[in-house]
Every structure is written in C-alpha cells, then in structure tokens.
Write a protein that holds these residues in place. Structure first.
Motif, PDB file in Angstrom:
ATOM      1  N   PRO A   1      35.306  87.270  68.410  1.00  0.00           N
ATOM      2  CA  PRO A   1      34.846  86.175  67.556  1.00  0.00           C
ATOM      3  C   PRO A   1      35.964  85.417  66.838  1.00  0.00           C
ATOM      4  N   SER A   2      37.228  85.839  67.014  1.00  0.00           N
ATOM      5  CA  SER A   2      38.303  85.226  66.227  1.00  0.00           C
ATOM      6  C   SER A   2      38.419  83.719  66.477  1.00  0.00           C
ATOM      7  N   VAL A   3      38.063  83.275  67.683  1.00  0.00           N
ATOM      8  CA  VAL A   3      38.175  81.854  68.003  1.00  0.00           C
ATOM      9  C   VAL A   3      37.223  81.000  67.168  1.00  0.00           C
ATOM     10  N   LEU A   4      36.197  81.605  66.579  1.00  0.00           N
ATOM     11  CA  LEU A   4      35.250  80.846  65.766  1.00  0.00           C
ATOM     12  C   LEU A   4      35.890  80.275  64.515  1.00  0.00           C
ATOM     13  N   THR A   5      36.936  80.920  64.036  1.00  0.00           N
ATOM     14  CA  THR A   5      37.589  80.475  62.798  1.00  0.00           C
ATOM     15  C   THR A   5      39.064  80.117  62.980  1.00  0.00           C
ATOM     16  N   ARG A   6      39.578  80.302  64.209  1.00  0.00           N
ATOM     17  CA  ARG A   6      40.990  80.031  64.434  1.00  0.00           C
ATOM     18  C   ARG A   6      41.202  79.593  65.878  1.00  0.00           C
ATOM     19  N   ASN A   7      41.787  78.428  66.042  1.00  0.00           N
ATOM     20  CA  ASN A   7      42.066  77.937  67.387  1.00  0.00           C
ATOM     21  C   ASN A   7      43.061  78.865  68.077  1.00  0.00           C
ATOM     22  N   ILE A   8      42.824  79.174  69.346  1.00  0.00           N
ATOM     23  CA  ILE A   8      43.764  80.034  70.071  1.00  0.00           C
ATOM     24  C   ILE A   8      45.035  79.280  70.445  1.00  0.00           C
ATOM     25  N   GLY A   9      45.040  77.961  70.278  1.00  0.00           N
ATOM     26  CA  GLY A   9      46.243  77.189  70.562  1.00  0.00           C
ATOM     27  C   GLY A   9      45.921  75.885  71.252  1.00  0.00           C
ATOM     28  N   PRO A  10      46.899  75.009  71.368  1.00  0.00           N
ATOM     29  CA  PRO A  10      46.685  73.721  72.035  1.00  0.00           C
ATOM     30  C   PRO A  10      46.441  73.915  73.528  1.00  0.00           C
ATOM     31  N   CYS A  11      45.967  72.850  74.167  1.00  0.00           N
ATOM     32  CA  CYS A  11      45.587  72.945  75.576  1.00  0.00           C
ATOM     33  C   CYS A  11      46.740  73.361  76.476  1.00  0.00           C
ATOM     34  N   HIS A  12      47.947  72.919  76.155  1.00  0.00           N
ATOM     35  CA  HIS A  12      49.072  73.228  77.041  1.00  0.00           C
ATOM     36  C   HIS A  12      49.510  74.682  76.936  1.00  0.00           C
ATOM     37  N   ALA A  13      48.953  75.438  75.999  1.00  0.00           N
ATOM     38  CA  ALA A  13      49.420  76.801  75.740  1.00  0.00           C
ATOM     39  C   ALA A  13      48.662  77.864  76.511  1.00  0.00           C
ATOM     40  N   GLN A  14      47.740  77.466  77.369  1.00  0.00           N
ATOM     41  CA  GLN A  14      47.066  78.438  78.214  1.00  0.00           C
ATOM     42  C   GLN A  14      46.545  77.789  79.501  1.00  0.00           C
ATOM     43  N   LEU A  15      46.512  78.593  80.535  1.00  0.00           N
ATOM     44  CA  LEU A  15      45.859  78.228  81.781  1.00  0.00           C
ATOM     45  C   LEU A  15      44.432  78.745  81.725  1.00  0.00           C
ATOM     46  N   ILE A  16      43.513  78.023  82.349  1.00  0.00           N
ATOM     47  CA  ILE A  16      42.129  78.480  82.411  1.00  0.00           C
ATOM     48  C   ILE A  16      41.669  78.449  83.862  1.00  0.00           C
ATOM     49  N   GLU A  17      40.945  79.482  84.270  1.00  0.00           N
ATOM     50  CA  GLU A  17      40.416  79.527  85.623  1.00  0.00           C
ATOM     51  C   GLU A  17      39.453  78.353  85.811  1.00  0.00           C
ATOM     52  N   ARG A  18      39.621  77.614  86.885  1.00  0.00           N
ATOM     53  CA  ARG A  18      38.852  76.372  87.070  1.00  0.00           C
ATOM     54  C   ARG A  18      37.343  76.622  87.148  1.00  0.00           C
ATOM     55  N   LYS A  19      36.917  77.603  87.922  1.00  0.00           N
ATOM     56  CA  LYS A  19      35.481  77.848  88.053  1.00  0.00           C
ATOM     57  C   LYS A  19      34.855  78.201  86.714  1.00  0.00           C
ATOM     58  N   PHE A  20      35.586  78.959  85.905  1.00  0.00           N
ATOM     59  CA  PHE A  20      35.089  79.300  84.576  1.00  0.00           C
ATOM     60  C   PHE A  20      35.059  78.059  83.696  1.00  0.00           C
ATOM     61  N   ALA A  21      36.108  77.240  83.765  1.00  0.00           N
ATOM     62  CA  ALA A  21      36.178  76.022  82.948  1.00  0.00           C
ATOM     63  C   ALA A  21      35.003  75.102  83.230  1.00  0.00           C
ATOM     64  N   ASN A  22      34.571  75.060  84.485  1.00  0.00           N
ATOM     65  CA  ASN A  22      33.473  74.168  84.854  1.00  0.00           C
ATOM     66  C   ASN A  22      32.130  74.601  84.273  1.00  0.00           C
TER      67      ASN A  22
END
Length: 373
Positions: free
Chosen positions: A147-168
């Motif tokens: 739940p930590s992401v609910l109160t704190r951003n994990i970082g800007p977009c360039h700071a992580q890769l995301i699996e495409r199928k999951f992102a969709n």
C-alpha cells in the motif's frame, strides 16, 4: 507471435523540445544492447522536433515518429503505448537520456529476476549529459508497491520499466491530470498487485532545471490532492478483481497539508510572497489545519532548492530566497527568533554544503559541527 517481440519499447513524448532530442536519441542508439524500438510522439510541436525526429528515423529503422495535434503529455504517452511492441515499456521524456550500457544491465537483471511487473533503478539529476550532477536517487524499493504507493510515488516514469501486457490493464495515463499523472498510473499498478524489482544501477539521466519559474504550484497541488483522493477509493478504471482494488482509509487531511507545503515552497521560491500568504491563509482556514514548525520544513523539495549543491546556486538562493522567506514569516506575525530557526532548518543542507565548498573539507566540516552556518 510472442517470440517475435522485441525487448524494450522506449516511448518519447515531445512538445517543442527538439533541441534536446539529439542527446536523448544518441544515448539510445549508442547502447550495446540492440533489441529495442523508439517511438517518438510529436505532440503538435512547432519547433524542430519533426525535422530532428525524421533524421533519426532515416538513420535507424528501429526509430519511428508519430505526429498528433497537441493533447498533452499523458495523451502522447498513451499514443506511444498503443503502438508499442516491446515486452517492457520505458517512458523517457525528450530532455532526458539513458546511461551507458543501461539496457544491457537492466536486461541482465530481468533475466535473473523474472516475473516482476516493474523493474526500477537509480537516476541522476544533471544539468546536461556529462555536465554537473546535482543528486543521485536510488529508491531501493522491492516487492509489492501496495500500500505504500497510495501515499508516496514510487518515482518518475523514467525510473522504472513496466511489462507492456500488464501496463495495458491499467487504462493508460489520465489526460485530465495536468500533473502527477505518473503517480496516478503507479497507484493503479499497485492496486492490480504490481511487484517491483530494484536494480542498483544508475539507469537514466534527468535534466534538472534548478528553478521553480516554470512550475505552477496550484496546478500541482490540485493534481496531488485529486490523485490522493482517488487512491483511497475503488478505482473503476480497473478490473474489480484487482488484488488490491479496494477502498482504504487514508489521512487525506494530513496528506493534503503535506502537498500544500511542498507547493507553497515553490510559490515563495518564485517570489510570489503576497499570493503565497493569501493561499496559506485560505487553505489553512478551509482545511482547519493545525500548523507546526515542521510543516514549513516540507517546502524544501526537489521542486525548490533541495538539490542545490553548487556555490553559485546557494549564494543566489541566499540573495533572492532569504528576503522572500523573511517577508513571508514577518507577514504571518511569526517572531523573529522563531522564523530564523525555521529558515535555518529549511536551508541547513545548502548552508553546510556552502561551508565545505567555500572553506574546504576540514574547516568547513569544523564550522558545520559547531553549527556555524
């Protein structure tokens, strides 16, 4: 077929930042790892963006350029996502770049740590490639981001890769948000059970402008408050079968206050003291906040002066920010002794750095231990 997929899709939205594109593209083309595609989304630029993008399209078949009428950053990223074919997505802004051997290093980490939806890494705040580095940031986060992401951003977009199928599955970035669209996206990822694997490398260079002049604190505050409010509710944009897509209790009043002071610092940094005073009094009354000294310390963030580590920037800070802070606290009726203490704490890191830069490690360190800053 699945086996025909490329590994990385780098999505680069660009609006009138053509003058940065060569740094961005060259950092990708110079990678030893070759299994990638770049999708530049020209979001209605009227500068040299299209011309420069086309020169790279002609140079390398893995680069493509899409043009759309100006719709904003989120819509541009969504356009890129719709065209992407890679197993993993990297959202890289046009003024940023990837570091040497980044794709080789992160691919090795993915191979050793299969099955995660997100792969993160460190990044640096730079004035330009091979220039002055203000700060390196390493999150070190691992595992489920809820739940930590609910109160704190994990970082800007360039700071992580995301699996495409999951992102969709997440519904894309929200074009209605004028800021904080990345945090809104990561919250949805968390609610869908995303797990993150951190790799201790510096992967991306973030072009940091040590000024708040272009930032709109009221817009950022409004967006932060909206995203925080959404975080506490079931998100109808997601499948109700999402692992953590549930309502949860958050201290929204305290969260809102935190966001406010971060952006109040931006306004004061812009020397908009009269507007800052009016805004402070209105929000304090509207939200029935109890204000503590520590609340003001939140004004020092990466959005203001937190990463100022050059002597010229610190001296400029003292010259222009100190009068604004003094005016602000004087107008609030804060006693001089108290406001001096708050301001000293606000600028503590920069004043200690100044001692080191001006007097050297030994004398500067001695002055700092004696609290003579």
């Amino acid at each position: 077929m699945e086996s025909d997929l490329i590994t990385f899709s780098i999505i680069v939205p660009c609006y009138n930042q053509g003058h940065f594109l060569k740094d961005c593209f060259n950092s990708i083309l110079n990678q030893k790892f070759r299994d990638w595609e770049v999708i530049l989304v020209n979001d209605g630029s009227i500068d040299t963006t299209q011309e420069i993008a086309e020169s790279f399209v002609n140079r390398d078949s893995r680069v493509s350029c899409l043009f759309q009428e100006n719709k904003g950053l989120s819509a541009a990223r969504n356009t890129g996502m719709a065209k992407a074919k890679g197993q993993y997505l990297l959202f890289l802004d046009a003024d940023d770049w990837v570091e040497t051997d980044f794709f080789t290093n992160i691919q090795e980490s993915i191979t050793k740590n299969k099955g995660f939806e997100l792969y993160s890494y460190g990044y640096g705040y730079w004035d330009k490639p091979q220039g002055h580095c203000y700060h390196y940031h390493n999150s070190g986060l691992n595992g489920e981001i809820y739940p930590s992401v609910l109160t704190r951003n994990i970082g800007p977009c360039h700071a992580q890769l995301i699996e495409r199928k999951f992102a969709n599955q997440l519904g894309g970035f929200d074009p209605s948000l004028k800021s904080c669209e990345d945090w809104d996206f990561w919250i949805r990822a968390g609610k869908m059970g995303a797990r993150l694997k951190y790799t201790p490398i510096i992967g991306v260079g973030y072009r940091y402008v040590p000024s708040s002049m272009s930032r709109n604190p009221k817009v950022m505050y409004k967006s932060l408050s909206e995203v925080s409010k959404r975080a506490s509710k079931v998100d109808q944009r997601l499948s109700l079968a999402g692992k953590f897509n549930i309502a949860t209790s958050l201290n929204l009043i305290e969260e809102r206050k935190n966001f406010f002071f971060q952006n109040l610092g931006v306004m004061i940094h812009k020397n908009q003291v009269a507007e800052a005073l009016e805004w402070f009094e209105n929000e304090k009354q509207k939200n029935s906040w109890v204000i503590r000294d520590a609340d003001f310390y939140r004004m020092s963030t990466y959005l203001t002066w937190q990463y100022f580590n050059r002597l010229d920037l610190i001296e400029k800070l003292e010259k222009f920010l100190l009068p604004s802070l003094n005016q602000f606290f004087d107008s609030l009726g804060v006693k001089k002794s108290k406001s001096k203490k708050i301001i000293r704490q606000l600028l503590k890191s920069q004043l200690m750095i100044k001692n080191h830069l001006k007097y050297g490690r030994i004398l500067g360190g001695t002055l700092n231990r004696l609290k003579l800053y």
